[in-house]
Motif scaffolding. Structure first.
Motif, short mmCIF file in Angstrom:
data_model
loop_
_atom_site.label_atom_id
_atom_site.label_comp_id
_atom_site.label_asym_id
_atom_site.label_seq_id
_atom_site.Cartn_x
_atom_site.Cartn_y
_atom_site.Cartn_z
N VAL A 352 -63.29 4.60 -17.07
CA VAL A 352 -62.02 4.39 -17.76
C VAL A 352 -60.93 3.98 -16.77
CG1 VAL A 352 -60.21 5.53 -19.10
CG2 VAL A 352 -62.61 5.93 -19.66
N GLY A 353 -60.94 4.55 -15.57
CA GLY A 353 -59.95 4.17 -14.58
C GLY A 353 -60.05 2.70 -14.20
N ALA A 354 -61.27 2.20 -13.98
CA ALA A 354 -61.45 0.78 -13.65
C ALA A 354 -61.13 -0.10 -14.85
CB ALA A 354 -62.88 0.54 -13.17
N LEU A 355 -61.53 0.34 -16.05
CA LEU A 355 -61.21 -0.42 -17.27
C LEU A 355 -59.70 -0.53 -17.45
CD1 LEU A 355 -62.95 -0.25 -20.69
CD2 LEU A 355 -60.48 -0.01 -20.60
N GLY A 356 -59.00 0.59 -17.25
CA GLY A 356 -57.55 0.57 -17.40
C GLY A 356 -56.87 -0.33 -16.40
N GLN A 357 -57.33 -0.31 -15.16
CA GLN A 357 -56.74 -1.18 -14.15
C GLN A 357 -56.93 -2.64 -14.50
OE1 GLN A 357 -56.87 -0.51 -9.64
NE2 GLN A 357 -58.48 -2.01 -9.91
N SER A 358 -58.13 -3.00 -14.99
CA SER A 358 -58.42 -4.39 -15.32
C SER A 358 -57.69 -4.84 -16.58
CB SER A 358 -59.94 -4.55 -15.51
OG SER A 358 -60.26 -5.86 -15.92
N LEU A 359 -57.80 -4.07 -17.66
CA LEU A 359 -57.19 -4.47 -18.92
C LEU A 359 -55.67 -4.41 -18.86
CD1 LEU A 359 -57.85 -5.37 -21.78
CD2 LEU A 359 -58.00 -2.97 -22.47
N GLY A 360 -55.14 -3.40 -18.18
CA GLY A 360 -53.69 -3.32 -18.03
C GLY A 360 -53.12 -4.49 -17.27
N LYS A 361 -53.83 -4.94 -16.24
CA LYS A 361 -53.38 -6.10 -15.46
C LYS A 361 -53.34 -7.36 -16.32
CE LYS A 361 -52.48 -8.34 -11.56
NZ LYS A 361 -52.61 -9.75 -11.98
N LEU A 362 -54.34 -7.52 -17.18
CA LEU A 362 -54.35 -8.69 -18.06
C LEU A 362 -53.14 -8.67 -18.99
CD1 LEU A 362 -58.14 -8.82 -19.03
CD2 LEU A 362 -56.94 -10.27 -17.41
N GLY A 363 -52.84 -7.49 -19.55
CA GLY A 363 -51.68 -7.38 -20.43
C GLY A 363 -50.38 -7.65 -19.70
N LEU A 364 -50.24 -7.12 -18.49
CA LEU A 364 -49.02 -7.34 -17.71
C LEU A 364 -48.83 -8.81 -17.38
CD1 LEU A 364 -46.59 -6.39 -16.03
CD2 LEU A 364 -48.17 -6.07 -14.12
N ASP A 365 -49.91 -9.48 -16.96
CA ASP A 365 -49.81 -10.90 -16.64
C ASP A 365 -49.32 -11.69 -17.86
OD1 ASP A 365 -50.65 -10.38 -14.12
OD2 ASP A 365 -52.65 -11.22 -14.34
N ALA A 366 -49.86 -11.35 -19.04
CA ALA A 366 -49.44 -12.06 -20.25
C ALA A 366 -47.96 -11.81 -20.56
CB ALA A 366 -50.31 -11.62 -21.43
N ILE A 367 -47.50 -10.59 -20.33
CA ILE A 367 -46.09 -10.27 -20.58
C ILE A 367 -45.19 -11.06 -19.63
CG2 ILE A 367 -44.36 -8.44 -20.42
CD1 ILE A 367 -46.50 -6.52 -21.45
N VAL A 368 -45.54 -11.10 -18.35
CA VAL A 368 -44.74 -11.85 -17.39
C VAL A 368 -44.74 -13.34 -17.73
CG1 VAL A 368 -44.55 -12.53 -14.96
CG2 VAL A 368 -45.08 -10.17 -15.55
N GLN A 369 -45.92 -13.86 -18.08
CA GLN A 369 -46.01 -15.27 -18.44
C GLN A 369 -45.17 -15.61 -19.67
OE1 GLN A 369 -50.22 -15.28 -18.76
NE2 GLN A 369 -50.58 -15.88 -16.64
N ARG A 370 -45.06 -14.65 -20.58
CA ARG A 370 -44.31 -14.89 -21.81
C ARG A 370 -42.82 -14.67 -21.64
NH1 ARG A 370 -45.35 -10.72 -26.55
NH2 ARG A 370 -43.96 -9.52 -25.19
#
Length: 455
Positions: A352-370
Motif C-alpha cells: 500500500v505504501g508503494a501504491l500510494g506513492q505511485s498513484l498519489g504522484k500521478l494525481g499530483l502531476d495531473a493537478i499541476v498540469q491542470r
C-alpha cells in the motif's frame, strides 16, 4: 546443423519477438488519439529515458559509489542519504526556471538532457574501469540531476500533446507504466552484460540509448514548443519574482503537495524501518530474514506497478479525489497493520505504501498540469519533486531512528498511522474552510450557495 545456422536462426527468432513486442507497444502508447497528438512519441521517449537510467543503475550498483551494504551501521546509511540528497536539493530548484525560460525550445531542452547524459555515461564508463571516483561521482550526480530535468520537462509538456477525451491522470500513468516496463526489461539485460563483460560496457550501451533519445526528442511535434510571450502581468522575470509566483500556486495544488509529501514520507519510512527490523529482530513467523526481505521488496514493487496500472485505468477527471483517497487508504491500512503486525501485515503495508506513492504522484502531476500556467509549470514540477525527495529522506531517517527506539512494529506503525491521520484531518479542515469561504463569497455576490465540487 552448424553452429552458425543455429545462431542465425536464434537471431531471427529474437528479432521476430522484438518486432512483435515493438508493434504491441506502439499500439498501446498510441491508443486513444495519442499517436496523432504526439503523446505516444513522448511516452516512447520516456521509455528510452527509463531504459538508460536502468542501465546506469545496474552499472553503478557494484561500484564504490553505490557499494553500500544494508547490514552496515545505521549512521552510514543516514550519512549516505544526506550526502546524496543535499546537493540535489540545492541544484534541482534551479532546473525549473531554466526550463520555463526555454518553453519556446522545449524539444531542444529535452534533447539536451539526453545528449548530456549520453556524454556523462561515456565518461563514467572510463571512470568505472579505472576506479576514478573524482570523475565518477560528479558525473553520476550530473546524470541524476539531468534525469530529474527530463522528468520535469516531460510533465510540463504533457498537456501540450494531450488528445481530446484522455484524462491527464491516464496519460501520466501510461508514461509511468511504459517506463517501468522498459526499465524492467533493460535492467536484467544490463546485469547480464555486466556479468559477461564489465560495467563500462553497460554505460556505453546507455550512451547509445540516450543518443537515440536525443534524436527522438528533436522529432517530437512542433506544438511541444510554445511561443515565449514574456512574463505574465504582475510577475517578474528574475528569480525572486518567479519564486513568489510559485508560492502562489493556489490551495488546490498546495493541498495536493502536502498530501503527497505525507505519502512519500510514509514510503521512505517503511523501506528503511522494515529492512532494519528484519536485520535486528525479524518476524515471529518461521521465515528467514533474507526471504522476508525479498518478499517485502516484491510487495513494494508490485504496489508501485499496481498504482501505475490503476492510474492508467482511471477514467474520471478527479485527480484531487485520487490523491486524498490514496492518503485515506494508506492511513487506514497503517492503522490495521499496526494492530495485527507480522509478516503478512508488513507485506500489505509495503504494498500500500508503494501504491500510494505511485498513484498519489500521478494525481499530483495531473493537478499541476491542470492548475498551473505554462510560465511557471516547469518550476512548479521541479519544486514539488525536490520537496518530495527531501520528505522521503526525512521519512527514511525517521525509520532508521524508529528501528532503534521502537523495535516493536505495533508501536511504530501506530505512530505512523497517527501522523497520517493528523495530515489527513488537517488537509480536510483546510479544504472545508476553503469551500466555506467560497460559499460566502458567492452568497455576497448574489450567486447560489452551492458546494464547490470542481476543485
Amino acid at each position: 546443423m552448424s553452429l552458425w545456422s543455429r545462431t542465425r536462426g536464434m537471431g531471427r527468432s529474437m528479432r521476430g519477438v522484438a518486432q512483435k513486442a515493438g508493434r504491441a507497444t506502439r499500439r498501446a502508447t498510441h491508443a486513444g488519439g495519442a499517436g496523432g497528438s504526439g503523446l505516444g512519441a513522448l511516452i516512447e521517449l520516456g521509455a528510452l529515458n527509463s531504459a538508460g537510467d536502468a542501465l546506469i543503475a545496474v552499472a553503478l550498483a557494484g561500484t564504490m559509489f553505490f557499494n553500500l551494504d544494508v547490514q552496515q551501521a545505521r549512521g552510514q546509511v543516514a550519512l549516505y542519504l544526506l550526502v546524496t540528497m543535499a546537493p540535489f536539493a540545492l541544484v534541482a530548484p534551479l532546473i525549473g526556471p531554466v526550463l520555463d525560460h526555454m518553453r519556446h525550445a522545449r524539444r531542444i531542452a529535452i534533447a539536451g538532457t539526453m545528449l548530456a547524459r549520453g556524454l556523462l555515461c561515456w565518461g563514467m564508463a572510463g571512470a568505472v574501469l579505472h576506479k576514478d571516483p573524482v570523475t565518477l561521482m560528479p558525473a553520476a550526480f550530473g546524470a541524476l540531476v539531468l534525469s530529474k530535468a527530463f522528468g520535469v520537462s516531460r510533465s510540463a509538456v504533457t498537456p501540450q500533446v494531450l488528445p481530446d477525451g484522455l484524462a491527464l491522470v491516464t496519460a501520466n500513468a501510461r508514461a509511468s507504466f511504459t517506463g517501468l516496463v522498459a526499465a524492467s526489461i533493460m535492467a536484467p539485460l544490463g546485469a547480464g552484460l555486466v556479468a559477461v563483460t564489465n560495467a563500462g560496457w553497460a554505460l556505453r550501451v546507455a550512451t547509445v540509448v540516450f543518443m537515440i533519445g536525443a534524436i527522438s526528442a528533436m522529432r517530437l511535434p512542433s506544438h511541444v514548443d510554445t511561443p515565449d510571450t514574456g512574463a505574465p502581468e504582475g510577475a517578474r522575470t528574475d528569480g525572486r519574482g518567479r519564486w513568489r509566483t510559485l508560492l502562489r500556486v493556489g490551495p488546490v495544488v498546495g493541498e495536493a503537495m502536502l498530501a503527497n509529501a505525507a505519502l512519500r514520507a510514509f514510503a521512505g519510512f517503511l523501506i528503511l524501518y522494515l529492512a532494519f527490523l528484519l536485520r535486528t529482530k525479524g518476524f515471529v513467523q518461521p521465515v528467514s530474514p533474507n526471504i522476508a526481505l525479498g518478499l517485502l521488496a516484491a510487495s513494494a514493487g508490485a504496489g508501485g506497478l499496481a498504482g501505475t496500472g490503476l492510474g492508467a485505468l482511471v477514467k474520471a477527471r478527479a485527480p484531487r479525489a485520487i490523491v486524498f483517497g490514496t492518503l485515506a487508504t494508506a492511513t487506514v491500512t497503517a492503522a490495521v497493520c499496526a494492530a495485527f503486525f507480522g509478516l503478512i501485515a508488513a507485506l500489505v503495508v509495503a504494498f500500500v505504501g508503494a501504491l500510494g506513492q505511485s498513484l498519489g504522484k500521478l494525481g499530483l502531476d495531473a493537478i499541476v498540469q491542470r492548475e498551473i500556467g505554462e510560465e511557471v509549470r516547469s518550476s512548479t514540477f521541479a519544486v514539488t519533486e525536490t520537496v518530495h525527495q527531501l520528505v522521503w529522506v526525512v521519512g527514511g531517517l525517521t525509520g532508521l531512528g524508529m528501528s532503534i527506539v521502537a523495535s516493536n512494529g505495533h508501536l511504530a506503525l501506530a505512530a505512523v498511522a497517527g501522523a497520517l491521520a493528523l495530515s489527513l484531518l488537517t488537509l480536510a479542515s483546510r479544504s472545508r474552510s476553503r469551500r466555506a469561504v467560497r460559499r460566502r463569497e458567492r452568497a455576497a455576490e448574489g450567486e447560489p450557495s452551492v458546494a464547490d465540487t470542481t476543485a
